[in-house]
Design an enzyme around this catalytic site. Structure first.
Site, PDB file in Angstrom:
ATOM      1  N   GLU A 256       1.032  -1.098  -0.009  1.00  0.00           N
ATOM      2  CA  GLU A 256       0.513   0.135  -0.367  1.00  0.00           C
ATOM      3  C   GLU A 256       1.222   0.941  -0.118  1.00  0.00           C
ATOM      4  O   GLU A 256      -0.135   2.318  -0.745  1.00  0.00           O
ATOM      5  CB  GLU A 256      -0.736   0.132   0.941  1.00  0.00           C
ATOM      6  CG  GLU A 256      -2.253  -1.267   1.238  1.00  0.00           C
ATOM      7  CD  GLU A 256      -1.374  -2.592   1.831  1.00  0.00           C
ATOM      8  OE1 GLU A 256      -2.365  -3.023   2.625  1.00  0.00           O
ATOM      9  OE2 GLU A 256       0.176  -2.553   1.667  1.00  0.00           O
TER      10      GLU A 256
ATOM     11  N   LEU B 150      22.887 -26.042  -4.759  1.00  0.00           N
ATOM     12  CA  LEU B 150      21.582 -25.445  -4.134  1.00  0.00           C
ATOM     13  C   LEU B 150      21.224 -23.828  -4.558  1.00  0.00           C
ATOM     14  O   LEU B 150      20.806 -23.580  -3.377  1.00  0.00           O
ATOM     15  CB  LEU B 150      21.227 -25.817  -2.163  1.00  0.00           C
ATOM     16  CG  LEU B 150      21.405 -27.377  -2.015  1.00  0.00           C
ATOM     17  CD1 LEU B 150      20.516 -28.122  -0.777  1.00  0.00           C
ATOM     18  CD2 LEU B 150      20.738 -28.268  -2.923  1.00  0.00           C
TER      19      LEU B 150
ATOM     20  N   LEU C 294      12.650 -37.085   1.523  1.00  0.00           N
ATOM     21  CA  LEU C 294      11.232 -36.424   0.995  1.00  0.00           C
ATOM     22  C   LEU C 294      10.064 -37.552   1.551  1.00  0.00           C
ATOM     23  O   LEU C 294       8.871 -37.379   2.242  1.00  0.00           O
ATOM     24  CB  LEU C 294      11.418 -36.639  -0.232  1.00  0.00           C
ATOM     25  CG  LEU C 294      12.106 -36.351  -1.202  1.00  0.00           C
ATOM     26  CD1 LEU C 294      12.216 -36.682  -2.123  1.00  0.00           C
ATOM     27  CD2 LEU C 294      11.261 -34.729  -1.006  1.00  0.00           C
TER      28      LEU C 294
END
Length: 301
Positions: A27, A184, A250
């Site tokens: 804003e 990475l 995972l």
């Protein structure tokens, strides 16, 4: 990132989005972009998330909207953060603003899913990512060199680097460091490197590995369960993380149910034997080809 557009007489006169952490909110940036500020008194401000009402790194956006006498405010979705949670809307209405709430609310909530996950579930938004062969393996049984064995093509790998630039952190386990010695980073895409999260419960990894170089921040975590890992990431103020493996890491998140998306590449190569791809309940939401690779994206129900 919150997005904000200011409109006067059906014409956009200002636009803004959230600055990096600690900087101006959407804003503020939108209001500051308006050339003729006298128009603000007859304008409508559209914002994807409820304007803040508290002092944090910056002053409350709702105060600025009131100060500039913007008469109309259209809000996509309410901020679930307990520091806001409707208080920004109440402050605007108390000052005489005409406030419309929950316009395109589903789209805005999708856009802000990392933010809402962090505040409502007290953990980062978790994206699982891996590549598997046509016969369902993510790595060979044995390798001659300490580096990745590529399953996907260069365009798929570049897309992964783009994803890294879009998320706050990336997470791998000890075995992936030992087997692949990955960097990475976003070296194949222009963008900020993610924070590197390395699981090393016994703190046995040498600082000679690439994940400990100067190119990006690295955080070591000794936790062993997905829940305690998430707790540590929440305490570190990590809003989103890509879990890149290996298979054990995972599966840890899959088994616990602590994941939001799975982005799975399927290459054309065949290993015949090796480390099997993770198993999980699949809810496919999209599928596309990247040359000879297939990218499937799933969500967790």
């Amino acid at each position: 990132m919150v997005g904000c557009v200011i409109v006067h007489a059906s014409k956009i006169i200002g636009e803004g989005f959230t600055s990096p952490y600690g900087g101006a909110h959407a804003e503020v940036n939108a209001i500051n972009s308006v050339n003729d500020t006298s128009l603000l008194k007859e304008a409508t401000l559209y914002v994807t998330l409820e304007p803040c009402s508290h002092y944090g790194k910056t002053p409350p956006c709702s105060n600025l909207i009131i100060e500039k006498e913007i008469p109309n405010v259209v809000i996509g979705c309410i901020d679930d953060n307990v520091k806001v949670a409707g208080q920004g809307i109440a402050k605007l209405r108390a000052a005489g603003c005409n406030v419309t709430v929950e316009v395109l609310v589903d789209e805005c909530k999708e856009h802000h899913k990392r933010f809402f996950t962090f505040h409502n579930k007290k953990r980062p938004y978790i994206i699982l990512k891996w590549a598997e062969t046509a016969d369902g393996f993510i790595a060979p049984s044995h390798k001659k060199e300490q580096q990745p064995v590529w399953i996907t093509n260069q365009y798929s790998r570049q897309l992964v680097h783009k994803w890294r630039a879009e998320e706050q952190a990336i997470l791998i386990g000890t075995n992936t460091v030992l087997d692949d010695n990955p960097s990475l980073t976003t070296r194949d895409w222009e963008g900020k490197h993610p924070i590197r999260i390395v699981l090393d419960k016994n703190e046995t990894l040498s600082k000679d590995f690439k994940v400990f170089d100067y190119k990006a921040e690295t955080i070591l975590i000794r936790e062993t369960s997905a829940e305690t890992i998430c707790d540590s990431l929440f305490e570190a103020n990590i809003n989103s993380v890509i879990v890149e493996g290996g298979a054990k890491t995972l599966q840890l998140f899959i088994k616990s149910g602590l994941w939001d998306e799975a982005r799975v590449f399927i290459g054309k190569s065949v290993f015949k034997e090796g480390i099997k791809a993770p198993l999980f309940t699949r809810n496919l939401i999209s599928e596309k080809q990247i040359l000879d690779d297939t990218l499937k994206i799933y969500v967790n129900n």
